[in-house]
Design an enzyme around this catalytic site. Structure first.
Site: not given
Length: 216
Positions: A12-13, A86-88
């Protein structure tokens, strides 16, 4: 010089929003990207943000060779100016090594986005390897807030609104799931330690920070 940059923070950042913004800005300048992701909330092969923005991406599997994918694409005449991941945190450490190799041997900037620790406050293997290898680690500047209003520093997994501290490291969920589902909530360290979620705080008859006074 090309860099491997790790943008990290809690859930949520705004990490996926920033990833999409980087893609938008560079696309407007005529640059072409390869976008890798894994287990996005919008489904396989998608990079999405909670603001409703979404774009196509390459879904990373357990045995995917990210360096090999980029080499093959370039050898076939494809253009790759930079890479976004993303979602690394969900990538294997070896795949992070492949991204570093793409920076060093293919001269491509790699921008990786992910959360640092899991619901047990333990480093994700992918995030740990990024911290070890990245040229820069950038803390995202959009501060997520705990339900109490303090800055959120920890991710909590919830079931029916109650914080859980055991289970598999990766269970796909989101911060806006219904209370009856497995979901996630960002908390400050104090309330993470106390396992006090927004739902359990509302259910409590006392303020979570106030103890009863003994007048006897």
């Amino acid at each position: 010089m090309p860099e491997l940059v790790f943008f990290s923070g809690t859930m949520d950042c705004g990490k996926s929003t920033l990833a999409l913004q980087i893609v938008h800005n560079r696309t407007a300048r005529g640059l072409q990207s390869v976008i890798f992701t894994r287990d996005d909330r919008a489904g396989q092969g998608k990079l999405s943000s909670r603001l409703g923005l979404v774009t196509d991406a390459v879904e990373v599997t357990d045995d995917a060779d990210l360096y090999g994918y980029l080499v093959e694409k370039i050898s076939r005449g494809g253009r790759v100016d930079y890479v976004v991941v993303d979602e690394a945190q969900f990538l294997a450490p070896g795949q992070i090594d492949q991204l570093a190799r793409a920076v060093d041997e293919l001269d491509k900037d790699v921008y990786a986005f992910g959360i640092t620790t899991d619901f047990r406050t333990r480093l994700f293997p992918g995030s740990q390897r990024l911290i070890e290898l990245a040229d820069r680690v950038e803390a995202l500047q959009v501060e997520a807030l705990c339900w109490c209003g303090e800055r959120a520093t920890h991710n909590a997994r919830t079931a029916g609104g109650v914080m859980v501290v055991e289970g598999a490291q990766v269970v796909i969920g989101d911060v806006d799931r219904d209370a009856d589902d497995v979901g996630y909530e960002v908390l400050c360290r104090r309330h993470h330690r106390r396992r006090m979620t927004s739902a359990t705080a509302r259910a409590s008859t006392l303020s979570p920070d106030v103890l009863p006074v003994n007048h006897g």
